[in-house]
Design an enzyme around this catalytic site. Structure first.
Site, PDB file in Angstrom:
ATOM      1  N   GLY A 113       0.814  -1.206   0.000  1.00  0.00           N
ATOM      2  CA  GLY A 113       0.000   0.000   0.000  1.00  0.00           C
ATOM      3  C   GLY A 113       0.851   1.261   0.000  1.00  0.00           C
ATOM      4  O   GLY A 113       1.987   1.282  -0.496  1.00  0.00           O
ATOM      5  N   SER A 114       0.324   2.326   0.594  1.00  0.00           N
ATOM      6  CA  SER A 114       0.872   3.669   0.382  1.00  0.00           C
ATOM      7  C   SER A 114       2.230   3.929   1.025  1.00  0.00           C
ATOM      8  O   SER A 114       2.876   4.927   0.698  1.00  0.00           O
ATOM      9  CB  SER A 114      -0.135   4.721   0.860  1.00  0.00           C
ATOM     10  OG  SER A 114      -1.303   4.665   0.076  1.00  0.00           O
ATOM     11  N   THR A 115       2.677   3.105   1.961  1.00  0.00           N
ATOM     12  CA  THR A 115       4.046   3.284   2.476  1.00  0.00           C
ATOM     13  C   THR A 115       5.065   3.075   1.358  1.00  0.00           C
ATOM     14  O   THR A 115       6.194   3.558   1.440  1.00  0.00           O
ATOM     15  CB  THR A 115       4.333   2.315   3.633  1.00  0.00           C
ATOM     16  OG1 THR A 115       3.944   0.995   3.256  1.00  0.00           O
ATOM     17  CG2 THR A 115       3.590   2.721   4.899  1.00  0.00           C
TER      18      THR A 115
END
Length: 765
Positions: free
Chosen positions: A354-356
């Site tokens: 995801g966004s990490t």
């Protein structure tokens, strides 16, 4: 019977006398004949005796029984000298796993088992209720199960399954006292060689060791999983043998040994874990999970400038002293089945991050020159290859938000990252994924590590990977990538061994940070850290800004914290993705301070029942505060400050030609060496240091494989290592700088194809 024996004994002589009578010889001739017969008989008996004696000497047996062991037993006694398994310590020498004893409980039911004075030593039926109550209170064994065991027909002794095993000495004493106080007889214990652990303390990472063969203590302990299994060849010792003399009465003469082969104890392993931080992390995660649940939770703290793992935990986990599961478990399975189904989520479980993952998209775009901090875009959904890509807040802002790219990063905009990826192009983006080594296990020495996966070559997968979907990672791979952002572009291999001590020889091997490349420049890495601060402080766009308290979620002693949060869809094994309001993998990475970070904290939560970022911040904030309280001690014991050891253990390097590179990397890292694989082949064909060479710790070893040659990242390599690479690949090298310097720049970029005659320019500093 006596008469019969006399007849048998005199039979040869009577036969001689009868024969003599038949011959009608004179007495003198009869005496002569009898003498001849007796001589012949004596020679026959003597011959049989000699043959029998020779047969016994040659075969060392009589009637199928070996005689040598019996003879030795008369005059000597051979005993085993048991080797001690190496102890696992934390970074400061506090024991985590040590050799000890544990106990199995049983109850005697045989009514003939009484003392010499007639006192009963068995449990009678009127005591069964008391026994069941004691076992329920002390061992958690269901009373109906205890009664069922006690009422097994014709049983003389009964045991009580898994919960009746691995009982500590302290608990054994409590049970014995309780039984005595209640007047219950017949409860007994069997002692076993065991391993003692510090409760729930990085249990999946440390692992378990148990008896090699059931309840047979003589075969010793063996690592079953975790570090105990990965480092079993280091921790395991080798038993010795002692032969003692006996006197004429068969009594052993203590201290008088005919021969001794001493036991070789296992080596001690000092981990990088800090006990105080580890215990605190366990408590914080337990507290957080009282308010939130998740099917899988992983939290890890790393020292940024060394790559040392200071603390790590997961849920589900287990208590090694009782082997009971802690955290979420399958209710249809037993505790033992739940325990056996656990994996180490830090390095074995693969997931879409995801966004990490947007940290790496930003780093690549900045380094490549694609990123313009002042450029603006509108976050309305876009179509890529027929697939709609939208931001998480599209329902709140259907017309999109007009933002700069730094604001889009703080807002965790999928559309913004997709636009950056498309501006770079798939080839450039792939090169950065390779520079950060995604799709490649760390090979830090644990074995069984997940590989991860790079995105498919189609345009949708490539774009999706820019915001962390369609790409597979492990937690430890993410931590490796984060280290490059935290260390000015210099990437470190995470490690968990601080020192290996050979107590028999009085020597040790001490690890040092291992630099494995520089995927981006210091300027780029520092820029990413700066933009991460806005994720927590921007009161309009920041996803880690708590609008209810008007404060950042992540706060550490007034320091600026670089943050990135993440929300990823979770693949369903049955196909597609899970659906639901919280059917996601939530995560956050925190680096503190935002300039030259000291610590990296990363935590992931999979499929929680409900969600709030406090789940992570309530763990991260106090843990990082405690890390700063302990920073002087942590720095003092850091591998970076230990320096060289005057009594360093030297190991003779083996011949790895023909071996598989993956398992070889794990083995060499366990020996605190720094291996590098050249080429994409499955078999090692050459090694840069000759077999048999005795090496100290932290030496770089190049391993050439039979596959296609591509240029490695040679950042921090010595001229000697580069010369070996050039010889193997047929490169022409030009150096700029001091011969004793380390490589800082290379003209052939990482993963570019190399072939004979190609020119390489290297800057040494």
């Amino acid at each position: 019977m006596i008469k019969l024996l006399k007849n048998i004994a005199t039979f040869p002589f009577r036969k001689v006398a009868i024969n003599a009578g038949k011959t009608r010889l004179s007495p003198q001739d009869n005496r002569k004949r009898i003498a001849q017969d007796i001589l012949f008989l004596a020679l026959l008996v003597f011959t049989v005796f000699i043959v029998r004696f020779a047969w016994i000497i040659v075969t060392d047996s009589s009637n199928g029984v070996k005689l040598r062991p019996l003879a030795k037993a008369n005059y000597s006694e051979t005993t085993t000298i048991y080797a001690k398994r190496g102890t696992i310590f934390d970074r400061e020498g506090a024991a985590i796993a040590t050799d000890s004893s544990d106990y199995s409980i049983y109850v005697i039911l045989d009514k003939t088992y009484v003392s010499a004075a007639g006192k009963k030593l068995y449990a009678s039926s009127e005591d069964f209720a008391k026994v069941a109550a004691i076992f329920k209170e002390k061992l958690g064994i269901d009373e109906s199960y205890t009664r069922a065991q006690l009422n097994i027909p014709k049983a003389s002794q009964v045991e009580f399954g898994t919960k009746g095993k691995h009982i500590s000495f302290t608990l054994k004493e409590q049970i014995e006292k309780e039984a005595k106080d209640k007047g219950v007889a017949g409860i007994g214990f069997t002692s076993h060689l065991a391993r003692s652990y510090t409760g729930n303390f990085a249990s999946n990472f440390i692992g378990l060791a148990g008896l090699k063969d059931g309840d047979d203590d003589t075969k010793g302990l063996i690592g079953q999983f975790g570090i105990e299994a990965s480092l079993d060849n280091i921790l395991s010792g080798k038993n010795g043998v002692e032969t003692l003399e006996k006197n004429k009465d068969g009594q052993t003469l203590k201290g008088i040994a005919k021969s001794v082969t001493p036991a070789k104890d296992g080596q001690d392993v000092y981990t990088t874990i800090d006990s105080t931080l580890q215990s605190y992390l366990e408590t914080l995660v337990d507290t957080s999970m009282q308010n939130y649940t998740g099917t899988e939770v992983v939290a890890t703290l790393v020292k940024a400038d060394t790559g040392e793992i200071l603390a790590t935990t997961q849920r589900p986990t287990f208590d090694p002293s009782t082997q009971t599961v802690i955290g979420p478990k399958d209710p249809t399975l037993s505790d033992k089945q739940n325990l056996n189904s656990q994996t180490n989520l830090l390095y074995q479980s693969m997931f879409e991050p995801g966004s990490t993952f947007k940290l790496f998209t930003m780093a690549a775009a900045i380094e490549n020159g694609t990123f313009d901090p002042n450029a603006r875009y509108t976050s309305t959904p876009i179509s890529v290859g027929g697939t709609r890509i939208a931001d998480w807040d599209v329902l709140l802002n259907p017309d999109g938000l007009n933002m700069t790219y730094p604001q889009g990063f703080a807002r965790s905009s999928n559309v913004g990252m997709s636009k950056l990826q498309m501006a770079m192009g798939d080839k450039v983006w792939d090169s950065y994924l390779n520079r950060f080594r995604f799709g490649i296990p760390t090979r830090m020495g644990v074995g069984g590590e997940g590989f991860g996966s790079l995105p498919d070559e189609n345009i949708v997968s490539q774009v999706n990977s820019s915001f962390g979907q369609g790409v597979g990672v492990t937690d430890v791979q993410m931590l490796r990538g984060f280290s490059a952002i935290a260390n000015g572009g210099t990437m470190l291999e995470p490690h968990f061994i601080s020192k290996i001590a050979n107590t028999d020889a009085g020597t040790q091997r001490i690890s040092e940070p291992e630099i494995i490349g520089k995927p981006v420049s210091k300027t780029t890495a520092d820029s990413v850290l700066k933009y991460m601060v806005n994720v927590g402080t921007d009161n309009v766009y920041g996803t880690a800004y708590d609008f209810s308290t008007t404060q950042p979620y992540f706060r550490v002693a007034g320091k600026d914290v670089s943050i990135k949060t993440g929300t990823a869809q979770v693949a369903n094994p049955k196909g597609g993705y899970y659906v639901g309001e919280t059917a996601y993998l939530y995560s956050a990475v925190a680096m503190v301070p935002s300039v030259n970070p000291d610590y990296i904290f990363y935590m992931t939560i999979k499929l929680p029942d409900h969600w709030n970022l406090n789940f992570i911040s309530n763990v991260a904030n106090p843990l990082l505060e405690r890390a700063y309280d302990l920073k002087p001690t942590i720095d003092a014991t850091s591998n970076k400050s230990v320096g060289k050891s005057s009594n360093e253990t030297k190991i003779a390097l083996e011949n790895y030609e023909g071996k598989k590179p993956g398992s070889t990397l794990d083995l060499l890292r366990q020996q605190l060496l720094q291996p590098v694989v050249i080429g994409s082949g499955s078999v090692i064909t050459k090694q840069s240091i000759s077999p048999g060479t005795k090496l100290g710790a932290n030496k770089r070893i190049l391993l050439l494989t039979n596959g296609k040659l591509t240029m490695p990242d040679i950042y921090d390599w010595s001229k000697q290592d580069i010369d070996i690479l050039a010889k193997w690949a047929g490169l022409t090298v030009t150096y700029d700088g001091a011969d004793n310097g380390k490589a800082t720049e290379q003209s052939i970029k990482m993963n570019e194809s190399i072939k004979k005659g190609k020119k390489l320019t290297v800057t040494l500093k």
